[in-house]
Each structure stands twice: as C-alpha cells, then as structure tokens.
Motif scaffolding. Sequence first.
Motif, PDB file in Angstrom:
ATOM      1  N   GLU A 262      31.840  28.165   0.951  1.00 22.85           N
ATOM      2  CA  GLU A 262      31.620  26.418   1.536  1.00 22.85           C
ATOM      3  C   GLU A 262      30.754  25.966   1.156  1.00 22.85           C
ATOM      4  O   GLU A 262      30.073  25.171   0.339  1.00 22.85           O
ATOM      5  CB  GLU A 262      32.600  25.912   2.093  1.00 22.85           C
ATOM      6  N   GLY A 265      28.077  25.613  -1.797  1.00 20.60           N
ATOM      7  CA  GLY A 265      29.040  24.651  -2.839  1.00 20.60           C
ATOM      8  C   GLY A 265      29.822  24.578  -4.176  1.00 20.60           C
ATOM      9  O   GLY A 265      29.401  23.803  -4.707  1.00 20.60           O
ATOM     10  N   LYS A 267      33.476  25.120  -4.663  1.00 22.30           N
ATOM     11  CA  LYS A 267      34.798  24.551  -4.772  1.00 22.30           C
ATOM     12  C   LYS A 267      36.052  24.838  -5.516  1.00 22.30           C
ATOM     13  O   LYS A 267      36.094  25.750  -5.718  1.00 22.30           O
ATOM     14  CB  LYS A 267      34.653  23.018  -6.193  1.00 22.30           C
ATOM     15  N   ASN A 268      37.414  24.244  -4.813  1.00 20.04           N
ATOM     16  CA  ASN A 268      39.004  25.135  -5.106  1.00 20.04           C
ATOM     17  C   ASN A 268      38.820  25.916  -4.637  1.00 20.04           C
ATOM     18  O   ASN A 268      39.354  27.421  -5.393  1.00 20.04           O
ATOM     19  CB  ASN A 268      39.001  24.664  -7.031  1.00 20.04           C
ATOM     20  N   CYS A 284      37.031  30.943  -6.658  1.00 19.16           N
ATOM     21  CA  CYS A 284      36.315  30.204  -6.024  1.00 19.16           C
ATOM     22  C   CYS A 284      35.815  29.210  -7.868  1.00 19.16           C
ATOM     23  O   CYS A 284      35.599  29.851  -8.834  1.00 19.16           O
ATOM     24  CB  CYS A 284      35.686  29.763  -5.377  1.00 19.16           C
ATOM     25  N   SER A 285      35.214  28.095  -7.801  1.00 19.53           N
ATOM     26  CA  SER A 285      34.713  27.548  -9.643  1.00 19.53           C
ATOM     27  C   SER A 285      33.542  26.622  -8.573  1.00 19.53           C
ATOM     28  O   SER A 285      33.508  26.859  -7.195  1.00 19.53           O
ATOM     29  CB  SER A 285      35.725  26.523  -9.863  1.00 19.53           C
TER      30      SER A 285
END
Length: 286
Positions: A262, A265, A267-268, A284-285
């Motif tokens: 997180e 940076g 996301k998901n 994550c992406s």
Amino acid sequence: MLLKQYKSHFFNSLKNSQDEQEIESFFFILTEYLHNLKRVDVALNPNFELSEAEVEKWNTILAQLQLEKPIQYITREAWFYGLKFEVNENTLIPRPETEELVEWILNSSITQHPSPNTILDIGTGTGCIPIALKANLPQANISAIDVSEKAIEVAKRNAELNKVEVNFIQANILEVEDLSQLPSSYNIIVSNPPYVRNLEKQEIKKNVLDYEPHLALFVEDTDALLFYRKIAQLAIKNLSPNGLLFFEINQYLGKETVELLENLGFKNIELKKDIYGNDRMVKCSI
C-alpha cells in the motif's frame, strides 16, 4: 529377503520419527524408484524378492531417512503441479502452497486474455513456478531469475525435462536496479523469496533446517521484508499497465506485507490463505 518382509523392517525402523502414513508414502515412492513397482504392482507381487545388493540399497536409504533427510533429496526428484522436477541440496523442495500460488496466477483474469503474457519469476530455485506456468500457458514469454548458479543449472535441466522454454538468468535481485535491463517488460511478476526469520528457526522441522539451502529460506529478523520491498519497487516501475504482482509470503507477516505494498502505491491488494488456513499469498496491481 521378500519385499514384504523388508517392509515390516522399514516401518519398524522409522516408526519413532515418522507417522505411519508418511512411512507408507516413503515405502511406495522407493518401490517405484528402486524397482519400478507401483503400489498395485507390489500388491500383485507378494513374493517379490530382493537381492543382497537391493537390500543394501534399501538399507542405505533407510539410514538417510532415519537422519530425516528429505526423500526428495534421496530420489533427486519431486512432483509439482503434475510435473516431475529434479531437486538437490542447491534448491528448495517444491511445496503444495506454491502450487496454490501457480493456480491463483492461472485463474487470474490476466492469463485468460488472448494476448500472450510476459512473466518474470524471481528466486526461481528448481524453476517449478515458471515451468508449471509455461506448461499451462504455452504462448507466454517467461523469464526467471535466481542468485544461485547451481540452482539455475537445475532449473534449466527441469525445463528440458518438461519440454518447455524458459529464459533463465543468474542475478542477485537485490543488486538489480531496473528490470528493463532484462530481456523483456512484464505483465506478471511472481516471487517466492526467502521469508523465514531466524527467530522462527525453532519452528522449522529438522528435515528442512538440516538439508534445505538456507540462502533460499532465511532473512534477517531486522529486515524480514527486504526482498518484498526490493521486488515491489522494481515491479511498480516495470510492470505493464494492469499488470499483476504475486508473492508467496511469511504467514506471520501478511498485514505487514500488505501495508508495504500500500505504501509503495499498489492497488487491489488481495491477501489469500493457503490450504492450511495460513496467510500465504498476495496479489496486487499498479
């Protein structure tokens, strides 16, 4: 000596260190390894006789098992995602939890897209992750990195054994400044890096602690997420748009790994448990 007689000796010799189900598994792995006899063949040949030389081979292996040497290092092979792999003391033995990671990648939306995937595996060891992925995604362009030259040699042989093409690269990922230096950019990056802290050594079974390569297992307690931070920093610069990062993780550091991603940076972020109910994987992406 009849094989069924040796079986009784085999079980009695290991019953104080292994459970009965595991001993039985060892026995039938070895009947196939030493005599090319599957479980059904043993049942159909109750009077199968061992020569003196064959008994000696069994005794040598039995002595190693009594010292809790992993049977995969004795037979020099392990199965992963339905494929056979060579293993030795320079590589970790592939584990079921890592099969779950491969399954997660194969079931992700990005691998269902008709365009070929470009995939990088970091810390490849036996090559089990990229080889299993290539076997199931034949159009994918897959590369894999490991710091160990001897591990890379094993991984290359495993790719040949399983008739797939993977680009293997010897490199220390902690010293890599930019993944674009490598042959491709990627829409999937996956890693099962070292993540066991020294403080957790007392939880590790003797067969792992005494035989598997510590370079691939352990990290310093003071910076347990060292590899995750470095790989994530590289991934956020080098993943293609909508690309995915997959990690196998330390079960005790799921929350910390998610927070790290997180803060960088990503996301998901999805934290996933393994078949044993432990936090074991992250996706994550960017």
